[in-house]
Design a protein around this motif. Structure first.
Motif, mmCIF file in Angstrom:
data_model
loop_
_atom_site.group_PDB
_atom_site.id
_atom_site.type_symbol
_atom_site.label_atom_id
_atom_site.label_comp_id
_atom_site.label_asym_id
_atom_site.label_seq_id
_atom_site.Cartn_x
_atom_site.Cartn_y
_atom_site.Cartn_z
ATOM 1 N N SER A 1 0.817 -1.216 0.000
ATOM 2 C CA SER A 1 0.000 0.000 0.000
ATOM 3 C C SER A 1 0.849 1.264 0.000
ATOM 4 O O SER A 1 0.316 2.365 0.142
ATOM 5 N N ASN A 2 2.157 1.125 -0.135
ATOM 6 C CA ASN A 2 3.029 2.302 -0.102
ATOM 7 C C ASN A 2 2.766 3.243 -1.275
ATOM 8 O O ASN A 2 2.405 2.810 -2.374
ATOM 9 N N ASP A 3 2.973 4.521 -1.022
ATOM 10 C CA ASP A 3 2.829 5.538 -2.049
ATOM 11 C C ASP A 3 3.979 5.395 -3.042
ATOM 12 O O ASP A 3 5.136 5.693 -2.723
ATOM 13 N N ALA A 4 3.672 4.942 -4.241
ATOM 14 C CA ALA A 4 4.715 4.679 -5.238
ATOM 15 C C ALA A 4 5.290 5.969 -5.822
ATOM 16 O O ALA A 4 6.372 5.947 -6.413
ATOM 17 N N SER A 5 4.602 7.086 -5.651
ATOM 18 C CA SER A 5 5.152 8.353 -6.170
ATOM 19 C C SER A 5 6.344 8.801 -5.335
ATOM 20 O O SER A 5 7.301 9.370 -5.863
ATOM 21 N N SER A 6 6.307 8.546 -4.044
ATOM 22 C CA SER A 6 7.436 8.906 -3.182
ATOM 23 C C SER A 6 8.406 7.752 -3.008
ATOM 24 O O SER A 6 9.569 7.962 -2.650
ATOM 25 N N HIS A 7 7.935 6.512 -3.258
ATOM 26 C CA HIS A 7 8.781 5.317 -3.124
ATOM 27 C C HIS A 7 8.600 4.446 -4.370
ATOM 28 O O HIS A 7 7.894 3.427 -4.336
ATOM 29 N N PRO A 8 9.218 4.846 -5.488
ATOM 30 C CA PRO A 8 9.006 4.130 -6.763
ATOM 31 C C PRO A 8 9.431 2.676 -6.743
ATOM 32 O O PRO A 8 8.929 1.881 -7.549
ATOM 33 N N ASP A 9 10.312 2.293 -5.833
ATOM 34 C CA ASP A 9 10.696 0.882 -5.737
ATOM 35 C C ASP A 9 9.531 0.005 -5.287
ATOM 36 O O ASP A 9 9.600 -1.224 -5.387
ATOM 37 N N PRO B 1 -0.496 -14.200 -4.562
ATOM 38 C CA PRO B 1 -0.727 -12.911 -5.216
ATOM 39 C C PRO B 1 -0.002 -11.786 -4.472
ATOM 40 O O PRO B 1 0.096 -11.796 -3.246
ATOM 41 N N TYR B 2 0.489 -10.826 -5.239
ATOM 42 C CA TYR B 2 1.147 -9.643 -4.690
ATOM 43 C C TYR B 2 0.383 -8.438 -5.234
ATOM 44 O O TYR B 2 0.551 -8.059 -6.384
ATOM 45 N N LEU B 3 -0.473 -7.864 -4.409
ATOM 46 C CA LEU B 3 -1.457 -6.891 -4.859
ATOM 47 C C LEU B 3 -1.016 -5.456 -4.578
ATOM 48 O O LEU B 3 -0.368 -5.183 -3.563
ATOM 49 N N PHE B 4 -1.415 -4.554 -5.461
ATOM 50 C CA PHE B 4 -1.069 -3.146 -5.323
ATOM 51 C C PHE B 4 -2.294 -2.353 -4.899
ATOM 52 O O PHE B 4 -3.290 -2.279 -5.621
ATOM 53 N N ASP B 5 -2.211 -1.756 -3.723
ATOM 54 C CA ASP B 5 -3.293 -0.966 -3.135
ATOM 55 C C ASP B 5 -2.999 0.518 -3.378
ATOM 56 O O ASP B 5 -2.618 1.249 -2.470
ATOM 57 N N GLN B 6 -3.194 0.953 -4.611
ATOM 58 C CA GLN B 6 -2.793 2.312 -4.980
ATOM 59 C C GLN B 6 -3.529 3.377 -4.176
ATOM 60 O O GLN B 6 -2.926 4.381 -3.768
ATOM 61 N N SER B 7 -4.805 3.178 -3.914
ATOM 62 C CA SER B 7 -5.583 4.182 -3.183
ATOM 63 C C SER B 7 -5.287 4.176 -1.687
ATOM 64 O O SER B 7 -5.655 5.112 -0.990
ATOM 65 N N GLN B 8 -4.656 3.124 -1.207
ATOM 66 C CA GLN B 8 -4.365 2.907 0.210
ATOM 67 C C GLN B 8 -5.621 2.651 1.041
ATOM 68 O O GLN B 8 -5.562 2.517 2.251
ATOM 69 N N ILE C 1 3.899 2.231 6.921
ATOM 70 C CA ILE C 1 3.384 2.330 5.560
ATOM 71 C C ILE C 1 3.604 3.761 5.077
ATOM 72 O O ILE C 1 3.404 4.719 5.832
ATOM 73 N N LYS C 2 4.034 3.911 3.838
ATOM 74 C CA LYS C 2 4.343 5.240 3.303
ATOM 75 C C LYS C 2 3.072 5.871 2.743
ATOM 76 O O LYS C 2 2.695 5.667 1.589
ATOM 77 N N TRP C 3 2.414 6.616 3.607
ATOM 78 C CA TRP C 3 1.155 7.258 3.231
ATOM 79 C C TRP C 3 1.429 8.446 2.310
ATOM 80 O O TRP C 3 2.479 9.083 2.393
ATOM 81 N N ARG C 4 0.455 8.734 1.460
ATOM 82 C CA ARG C 4 0.568 9.945 0.657
ATOM 83 C C ARG C 4 0.631 11.157 1.577
ATOM 84 O O ARG C 4 0.020 11.162 2.651
ATOM 85 N N GLU C 5 1.342 12.165 1.159
ATOM 86 C CA GLU C 5 1.587 13.328 2.006
ATOM 87 C C GLU C 5 0.277 13.912 2.525
ATOM 88 O O GLU C 5 -0.644 14.198 1.765
ATOM 89 N N GLY C 6 0.220 14.033 3.846
ATOM 90 C CA GLY C 6 -0.950 14.632 4.473
ATOM 91 C C GLY C 6 -2.141 13.716 4.606
ATOM 92 O O GLY C 6 -3.215 14.148 5.030
#
Length: 203
Positions: free
Chosen positions: A81-89, A107-114, A185-190
């Motif tokens: 669920s990490n923010d891929a914009s700040s953590h592209p890895d 399965p390795y799932l991507f939770d883009q919205s968090q 978890i790397k949340w989106r800023e704010g």
């Protein structure tokens, strides 16, 4: 060492629903949903990511654990669920590479919205949630006591192994469950959720 602890979601909580894109190209499913596990006697939802040293520390052992326990009836799904914009890895392309490189059988799932992380009150990586056949939470806690930088503690998965063994055998869980520890978890800023109180120092 700076660590973030699991929120220790209330036992008995029904697994929140999800339907997320699967980055593990070795599996046929393009998306994976909670309903895909309706016939599973046990389901483990693990919040992980690529770059966290706590996840990397147990990655090989956890992958072997998932493979071993799949034969016993445990379904495993991993979510980043990490923010891929700040953590592209931790973005989906890198996730696909990680799944292939390390032979993930789950399965390795991507939770883009968090939103899924928030629904599970996930706070750290790794963060483990074990559900029974009725999708009720029976264990949330650590894989074991191993941590990066503490090489004297072997990586065995003993805490999670015992929880799964007890569940599959129809036995009650231990009353005391130790929280998982890891990177936050790397949340989106704010946008960190209200239950997240940030990292803390743990000896």
């Amino acid at each position: 060492m700076v660590q973030t602890a699991s929120t220790m979601l209330d036992l008995g909580t029904v697994a929140p629903d999800f339907s997320l894109p699967n980055t593990n190209r070795s599996l046929a499913q393009e998306r994976v949903a909670l309903s895909d596990f309706d016939q599973s006697p046990a389901l483990l939802v693990a919040f992980v990511c690529n770059h966290c040293p706590y996840v990397i520390h147990i990655r090989e052992a956890f992958t072997a654990f998932a493979r071993e326990y799949r034969a016993k009836g445990l379904a495993v799904v991993a979510i980043s669920s990490n923010d891929a914009s700040s953590h592209p890895d931790d973005g989906p392309l890198k996730m696909a590479e990680e799944a292939k490189r390390h032979g993930f059988t789950y399965p390795y799932l991507f939770d883009q919205s968090q939103a899924v992380a928030v629904a599970y009150a996930a706070a750290c990586t790794p963060d483990f949630f074990l559900f029974d056949r009725s999708k009720k939470l029976v264990y949330r806690g650590q894989f074991d006591g191993a941590r990066p930088g503490r090489e004297e503690i072997p990586i065995t998965g003993e805490d999670l192994r015992e929880a799964v063994d007890r569940l599959l055998a129809g036995e009650p869980q231990r009353e005391i469950q130790k929280p998982s520890m890891g990177c936050n978890i790397k949340w989106r800023e704010g946008e960190a959720p209200g239950y997240f109180t940030g990292e803390r120092v743990v000896e």
